[in-house]
Design an enzyme around this catalytic site. Structure first.
Site, mmCIF file in Angstrom:
data_model
loop_
_atom_site.group_PDB
_atom_site.id
_atom_site.type_symbol
_atom_site.label_atom_id
_atom_site.label_comp_id
_atom_site.label_asym_id
_atom_site.label_seq_id
_atom_site.Cartn_x
_atom_site.Cartn_y
_atom_site.Cartn_z
ATOM 1 N N GLY A 42 6.334 -6.695 0.624
ATOM 2 C CA GLY A 42 5.563 -6.460 1.622
ATOM 3 C C GLY A 42 6.363 -7.026 2.973
ATOM 4 O O GLY A 42 7.858 -7.173 2.827
ATOM 5 N N SER A 43 5.993 -7.399 4.048
ATOM 6 C CA SER A 43 6.675 -7.995 5.235
ATOM 7 C C SER A 43 7.341 -9.180 5.138
ATOM 8 O O SER A 43 6.837 -10.023 4.395
ATOM 9 C CB SER A 43 5.743 -7.952 6.437
ATOM 10 O OG SER A 43 4.751 -9.184 6.344
ATOM 11 N N SER A 89 17.018 4.492 -4.808
ATOM 12 C CA SER A 89 16.328 3.848 -5.771
ATOM 13 C C SER A 89 16.421 4.669 -7.195
ATOM 14 O O SER A 89 16.128 5.703 -7.352
ATOM 15 C CB SER A 89 14.604 3.855 -5.291
ATOM 16 O OG SER A 89 14.435 3.257 -4.208
ATOM 17 N N LYS A 135 -2.787 -8.405 -7.654
ATOM 18 C CA LYS A 135 -3.685 -8.069 -6.547
ATOM 19 C C LYS A 135 -3.050 -6.800 -5.829
ATOM 20 O O LYS A 135 -2.238 -6.917 -5.090
ATOM 21 C CB LYS A 135 -3.843 -8.998 -5.651
ATOM 22 C CG LYS A 135 -4.855 -8.999 -4.549
ATOM 23 C CD LYS A 135 -4.728 -9.835 -3.442
ATOM 24 C CE LYS A 135 -3.583 -9.350 -2.435
ATOM 25 N NZ LYS A 135 -3.742 -8.027 -1.878
ATOM 26 N N PRO A 136 -3.890 -5.696 -6.264
ATOM 27 C CA PRO A 136 -3.059 -4.397 -5.339
ATOM 28 C C PRO A 136 -3.769 -4.463 -3.970
ATOM 29 O O PRO A 136 -4.813 -5.118 -3.719
ATOM 30 C CB PRO A 136 -4.038 -3.222 -6.179
ATOM 31 C CG PRO A 136 -5.247 -3.926 -6.663
ATOM 32 C CD PRO A 136 -4.868 -5.505 -7.053
ATOM 33 N N TRP A 151 0.821 -1.060 -0.130
ATOM 34 C CA TRP A 151 -0.080 0.031 -0.004
ATOM 35 C C TRP A 151 0.845 1.319 -0.008
ATOM 36 O O TRP A 151 0.264 2.182 -0.250
ATOM 37 C CB TRP A 151 -0.932 -0.066 1.177
ATOM 38 C CG TRP A 151 -0.226 -0.166 2.522
ATOM 39 C CD1 TRP A 151 -0.128 -1.379 3.411
ATOM 40 C CD2 TRP A 151 0.608 0.741 3.240
ATOM 41 N NE1 TRP A 151 0.659 -1.178 4.475
ATOM 42 C CE2 TRP A 151 1.068 0.081 4.315
ATOM 43 C CE3 TRP A 151 0.761 2.053 3.234
ATOM 44 C CZ2 TRP A 151 1.907 0.790 5.359
ATOM 45 C CZ3 TRP A 151 1.742 2.728 4.114
ATOM 46 C CH2 TRP A 151 2.178 2.066 5.361
ATOM 47 N N CYS A 155 10.056 0.630 3.055
ATOM 48 C CA CYS A 155 11.024 -0.404 3.206
ATOM 49 C C CYS A 155 12.549 -0.078 3.166
ATOM 50 O O CYS A 155 13.383 -0.441 3.932
ATOM 51 C CB CYS A 155 10.892 -1.697 2.505
ATOM 52 S SG CYS A 155 11.073 -1.469 0.787
ATOM 53 N N ARG A 166 6.952 -1.255 -11.236
ATOM 54 C CA ARG A 166 8.110 -1.986 -11.125
ATOM 55 C C ARG A 166 8.048 -3.437 -11.293
ATOM 56 O O ARG A 166 8.875 -4.078 -11.460
ATOM 57 C CB ARG A 166 8.849 -1.928 -9.640
ATOM 58 C CG ARG A 166 10.160 -1.853 -9.736
ATOM 59 C CD ARG A 166 10.802 -1.502 -8.203
ATOM 60 N NE ARG A 166 10.551 -2.215 -7.194
ATOM 61 C CZ ARG A 166 10.828 -1.832 -5.725
ATOM 62 N NH1 ARG A 166 11.403 -0.677 -5.809
ATOM 63 N NH2 ARG A 166 10.368 -2.553 -4.796
ATOM 64 N N GLU A 212 10.652 -8.802 -1.993
ATOM 65 C CA GLU A 212 11.009 -7.520 -1.551
ATOM 66 C C GLU A 212 10.342 -7.349 -0.206
ATOM 67 O O GLU A 212 9.261 -7.048 -0.223
ATOM 68 C CB GLU A 212 10.886 -6.544 -2.614
ATOM 69 C CG GLU A 212 11.885 -5.242 -2.047
ATOM 70 C CD GLU A 212 11.015 -4.393 -1.108
ATOM 71 O OE1 GLU A 212 11.333 -4.187 -0.087
ATOM 72 O OE2 GLU A 212 10.189 -3.581 -2.050
ATOM 73 N N GLU A 242 11.161 -2.911 12.220
ATOM 74 C CA GLU A 242 11.113 -2.018 11.260
ATOM 75 C C GLU A 242 9.860 -0.784 11.959
ATOM 76 O O GLU A 242 8.622 -1.288 12.016
ATOM 77 C CB GLU A 242 10.506 -2.624 10.072
ATOM 78 C CG GLU A 242 10.494 -1.676 9.017
ATOM 79 C CD GLU A 242 10.318 -2.464 7.421
ATOM 80 O OE1 GLU A 242 10.708 -1.845 6.565
ATOM 81 O OE2 GLU A 242 9.669 -3.546 7.436
#
Length: 491
Positions: A241-242, A454, A187-188, A163, A297, A172, A263, A394
């Protein structure tokens, strides 16, 4: 739609399709279910959209599988041209995309515009890479035959995006897949699906054939993703994500021996040596920590500062932080928008509270804001001691935590003292030391005297529990290609 929205916001939201995109058609979810998308700055509903079922997910995979052979056979130049047209359309709609991100995610509009630039570059970069997929031909060492090494698309791919960067994380993944000749089901995130949906409209306008990209947003991620991952027709899974969720997805992907790109979480060290240019270090700290409200992240998580300059560094960043304007991202001059939800605020409160209980001092901020929206003050902590949860977990929020070190060996030990290894930041004017840090720090990326690393032309990814695979750069397209070797005997 909520009538407190500005007229331009209402007009934009009215142009975002509310359905799923399957086989080139916008369609309702199988059961007609919908879910709400909210503005985290106001907690108001800004859209109600189709809520995909597991059956919808399989319909999307059916469409991707059906389109795979034709898309793989499409000329690389044609695939390139579609990506380039998509890039041009993104430039035409950059204000629409930026405002959508601000409305559904909360980031300041200036930062959202920056994400449109960054995310768009993946379309341009991989439009150029699409026509550079190559192999090799030559004699084998024995001289008995000719070896041909060629590249083929991996096949239908499933993407699960986060998100926090709803546009850039979609481009990406989608751009290299399309460039390589792979079809896609994406799947957003349920919290921020609108940007991906709007971008899909632009792909459609750019001439993307039906079934090549399919979008299935849902409020029930696991229920939808499980059957898709288990389907033997799927050949690739990519997730951002996590680490916790990534580990589960890797386990699910193992049954089908899927190619995976992950990632995952980060715990980035930001190391400031005694010889650092503090002007550069402070500027780098503001970018590395407070970009995207700290919800990245790549955000610097642990500020490891030499004891001789820690006090001055802390004072300078605190002065900058105290001047930051907090508010809805659409307001002029806002630098800190809302966190994504109440859970994010609670986590920031918990981590700051633990650090203070252990002896840390608050130089700026330190609390959630009362009233509407999920706001947390940008915060600077100093004298953070070993064992504090904020050094292990994190943060994903606007909290800058400073610990100190005495020498280079200790700096390296502290920086590497984590199971994560996504990115690190180092500030030193000693070139030889900088080169030593490149080798010594256990991360997939590093910024030397810079707070943002990035770039679409560079390979993005981590080591250890920060993931596997790379996105972006020349390396990115190879995540969607399989290598085939053929031997032709000389006689």
């Amino acid at each position: 739609m909520n009538m407190t929205l500005a007229s331009n916001e209402q007009e934009l939201l009215s142009r975002v399709p509310g359905g799923l995109f399957i086989g080139g058609q916008w369609t309702d979810a199988e059961e007609g279910r919908t879910f709400d998308v909210r503005d985290p700055a106001t907690n108001e509903v800004i859209a109600s959209i189709a809520d995909a079922t597991p059956a919808d997910g399989i319909r999307a995979l059916d469409a991707a599988v059906g389109a795979q052979d034709a898309w793989a056979a499409t000329a690389p130049r044609t695939r390139s041209d579609i990506l380039r047209r998509a890039f041009d359309l993104v430039q035409q709609h950059k204000e629409d995309l930026a405002l959508l991100m601000t409305l559904e995610m909360g980031k300041p509009l200036a930062e959202a515009r920056g994400e449109v630039v960054y995310g768009g570059e993946f379309l341009r970069w991989f439009s150029e890479e699409a026509v550079r997929i190559s192999g090799r031909y030559g004699s084998n060492p024995e001289g008995t035959g000719q070896m041909i090494v060629s590249q083929r698309p991996v096949g239908p791919s499933f993407f699960v995006t986060p998100w926090n960067f709803p546009f850039a994380m979609a481009t990406r993944k989608i751009a290299p897949a399309l460039a390589a000749g792979c079809t896609v089901v994406i799947k957003p995130p349920a919290l921020t699906p609108l940007t991906t949906i709007f971008f899909t409209k632009l792909l459609e306008e750019a001439g993307l054939p039906a079934g090549v990209v399919n979008v299935v947003q849902t409020s029930r991620s696991g229920a939808l993703s499980g059957p898709i991952i288990a389907d033997p027709r799927l050949r690739k899974l990519s997730f951002t994500g996590s680490t916790e969720v990534g580990r589960k997805l890797i386990a699910q992907a193992a049954d089908g021996i899927l190619r995976v790109s992950m990632e995952l979480g980060g715990n980035a060290p930001f190391v400031v040596f005694e010889d650092a240019d503090l002007d550069k270090a402070v500027d780098g700290a503001m970018a590395a920590k407070f970009r995207n409200i700290g919800q990245a992240c790549t955000a610097a998580n642990r500020f490891i500062v030499h004891q001789d300059v820690a006090e001055e560094f802390g004072r300078r960043v605190a002065e900058r932080v105290q001047a930051m304007k907090i508010g809805r991202g659409t307001e002029d001059g806002v630098a800190i928008g809302p966190l994504i939800d109440e859970d994010a605020v609670a986590k920031a409160e918990e981590l700051v509270g633990d650090a203070v209980d252990r002896g840390a001092r608050v130089l700026a901020g330190g609390k959630a804001l009362e009233g509407t929206g999920t706001f947390y003050e940008p915060t600077v902590l100093t004298e953070v001691v070993a064992g504090s949860a904020i050094l292990r977990e994190e943060i994903f929020g606007p909290v800058l935590a400073i610990a100190t070190f005495a020498d280079e060996a200790e700096a390296v030990r502290l920086a590497n003292d984590t199971e994560y290894g996504l990115v690190s930041y180092v500030f030193t004017e000693d070139l030889a030391r900088g080169h030593r840090m490149i080798d010594a720090l256990e991360t997939g990326m590093m910024g030397l005297n810079v707070g943002v690393v990035s770039n679409a032309a560079a390979p993005f990814g981590g080591v250890k529990q920060s993931g596997v695979g790379r996105e972006g750069g020349a390396e990115g397209i190879h995540e969607y290609l399989s290598t085939k070797y053929t031997l032709i005997p000389n006689s």
